[in-house]
Write a protein that holds these residues in place. Sequence first.
Motif, PDB file in Angstrom:
ATOM      1  N   LYS A  53       0.826  -1.211   0.000  1.00 33.66           N
ATOM      2  CA  LYS A  53       0.000   0.000   0.000  1.00 33.66           C
ATOM      3  C   LYS A  53       0.862   1.263   0.000  1.00 33.66           C
ATOM      4  CE  LYS A  53      -3.849  -2.305   2.281  1.00 33.66           C
ATOM      5  NZ  LYS A  53      -3.446  -3.607   1.897  1.00 33.66           N
ATOM      6  N   LYS A  54       1.871   1.244  -0.860  1.00 30.19           N
ATOM      7  CA  LYS A  54       2.769   2.387  -1.027  1.00 30.19           C
ATOM      8  C   LYS A  54       2.965   2.619  -2.510  1.00 30.19           C
ATOM      9  CE  LYS A  54       5.128   1.790   3.296  1.00 30.19           C
ATOM     10  NZ  LYS A  54       6.346   1.967   4.018  1.00 30.19           N
ATOM     11  N   GLU A  55       3.357   3.834  -2.851  1.00 28.64           N
ATOM     12  CA  GLU A  55       3.566   4.159  -4.251  1.00 28.64           C
ATOM     13  C   GLU A  55       4.901   4.868  -4.423  1.00 28.64           C
ATOM     14  OE1 GLU A  55       1.296   6.510  -7.845  1.00 28.64           O
ATOM     15  OE2 GLU A  55       0.193   5.985  -6.034  1.00 28.64           O
ATOM     16  N   LEU A  56       5.645   4.440  -5.427  1.00 28.75           N
ATOM     17  CA  LEU A  56       6.930   5.061  -5.726  1.00 28.75           C
ATOM     18  C   LEU A  56       6.768   6.068  -6.858  1.00 28.75           C
ATOM     19  CD1 LEU A  56       9.246   1.919  -5.735  1.00 28.75           C
ATOM     20  CD2 LEU A  56       9.071   3.648  -3.968  1.00 28.75           C
ATOM     21  N   GLU A  57       7.622   7.092  -6.852  1.00 26.93           N
ATOM     22  CA  GLU A  57       7.622   8.056  -7.950  1.00 26.93           C
ATOM     23  C   GLU A  57       8.237   7.407  -9.177  1.00 26.93           C
ATOM     24  OE1 GLU A  57       9.582   9.078  -5.046  1.00 26.93           O
ATOM     25  OE2 GLU A  57       7.745   9.727  -4.063  1.00 26.93           O
ATOM     26  N   ASP A  58       7.808   7.858 -10.347  1.00 23.78           N
ATOM     27  CA  ASP A  58       8.307   7.298 -11.603  1.00 23.78           C
ATOM     28  C   ASP A  58       9.822   7.449 -11.738  1.00 23.78           C
ATOM     29  OD1 ASP A  58       5.775   6.492 -12.346  1.00 23.78           O
ATOM     30  OD2 ASP A  58       5.354   8.326 -13.484  1.00 23.78           O
ATOM     31  N   GLU A  59      10.378   8.542 -11.223  1.00 23.20           N
ATOM     32  CA  GLU A  59      11.824   8.761 -11.311  1.00 23.20           C
ATOM     33  C   GLU A  59      12.588   7.700 -10.524  1.00 23.20           C
ATOM     34  OE1 GLU A  59       9.883  11.496  -9.843  1.00 23.20           O
ATOM     35  OE2 GLU A  59       9.360  11.996 -11.903  1.00 23.20           O
ATOM     36  N   LYS A  60      12.063   7.335  -9.354  1.00 23.71           N
ATOM     37  CA  LYS A  60      12.708   6.303  -8.544  1.00 23.71           C
ATOM     38  C   LYS A  60      12.605   4.946  -9.226  1.00 23.71           C
ATOM     39  CE  LYS A  60      12.536   7.979  -3.808  1.00 23.71           C
ATOM     40  NZ  LYS A  60      12.060   7.693  -2.450  1.00 23.71           N
ATOM     41  N   ILE A  61      11.449   4.666  -9.786  1.00 23.82           N
ATOM     42  CA  ILE A  61      11.231   3.376 -10.446  1.00 23.82           C
ATOM     43  C   ILE A  61      12.219   3.193 -11.592  1.00 23.82           C
ATOM     44  CG2 ILE A  61       9.613   2.047 -11.870  1.00 23.82           C
ATOM     45  CD1 ILE A  61       7.361   3.170 -10.104  1.00 23.82           C
ATOM     46  N   ALA A  62      12.466   4.241 -12.347  1.00 20.27           N
ATOM     47  CA  ALA A  62      13.370   4.162 -13.494  1.00 20.27           C
ATOM     48  C   ALA A  62      14.808   3.848 -13.073  1.00 20.27           C
ATOM     49  CB  ALA A  62      13.320   5.464 -14.273  1.00 20.27           C
ATOM     50  N   ARG A  63      15.195   4.215 -11.841  1.00 23.97           N
ATOM     51  CA  ARG A  63      16.567   4.002 -11.377  1.00 23.97           C
ATOM     52  C   ARG A  63      16.773   2.677 -10.659  1.00 23.97           C
ATOM     53  NH1 ARG A  63      17.225   8.471  -7.659  1.00 23.97           N
ATOM     54  NH2 ARG A  63      15.188   9.239  -8.215  1.00 23.97           N
ATOM     55  N   ILE A  64      15.715   1.982 -10.314  1.00 24.86           N
ATOM     56  CA  ILE A  64      15.830   0.728  -9.548  1.00 24.86           C
ATOM     57  C   ILE A  64      16.360  -0.385 -10.448  1.00 24.86           C
ATOM     58  CG2 ILE A  64      14.510  -1.068  -8.366  1.00 24.86           C
ATOM     59  CD1 ILE A  64      12.715   1.186  -7.300  1.00 24.86           C
ATOM     60  N   GLN A  65      17.420  -1.039  -9.979  1.00 26.95           N
ATOM     61  CA  GLN A  65      18.059  -2.098 -10.757  1.00 26.95           C
ATOM     62  C   GLN A  65      18.151  -3.442 -10.032  1.00 26.95           C
ATOM     63  OE1 GLN A  65      19.510  -1.726 -14.026  1.00 26.95           O
ATOM     64  NE2 GLN A  65      18.246   0.119 -13.974  1.00 26.95           N
ATOM     65  N   THR A  66      18.009  -3.437  -8.696  1.00 26.56           N
ATOM     66  CA  THR A  66      18.191  -4.677  -7.928  1.00 26.56           C
ATOM     67  C   THR A  66      17.054  -4.859  -6.923  1.00 26.56           C
ATOM     68  OG1 THR A  66      19.461  -3.640  -6.152  1.00 26.56           O
ATOM     69  CG2 THR A  66      20.719  -4.431  -8.062  1.00 26.56           C
ATOM     70  N   PRO A  67      16.827  -6.101  -6.487  1.00 23.54           N
ATOM     71  CA  PRO A  67      15.798  -6.340  -5.467  1.00 23.54           C
ATOM     72  C   PRO A  67      16.029  -5.548  -4.180  1.00 23.54           C
ATOM     73  CG  PRO A  67      16.412  -8.400  -6.477  1.00 23.54           C
ATOM     74  CD  PRO A  67      17.366  -7.358  -7.002  1.00 23.54           C
TER      75      PRO A  67
END
Length: 78
Positions: A53-67
């Motif tokens: 029940k949380k939401e990430l910003e699109d900018e953060k999502i684009a930078r995520i590379q690992t679990p």
Amino acid sequence: MKTITAMRKAIGVFQSYGIPLTGKKKAANFYNDLRMDKIFVSGLIFELEYELKKELEDEKIARIQTPSELINSLLQAS
């Protein structure tokens, strides 16, 4: 206590995708090491956001590379 519950939910979602969060796999790159397509990574992120029940910003999502980056980002999200 909330963090432990959130981690359990996150571990369950990762396990449903066949991604163990132990050893080197938690730092494995989604695209290079785990050989996941962008659509599957997006689905994983969506399911984790829904479960926690949380939401990430699109900018953060684009930078995520690992679990581990994904889990840290979700646990820090407000």
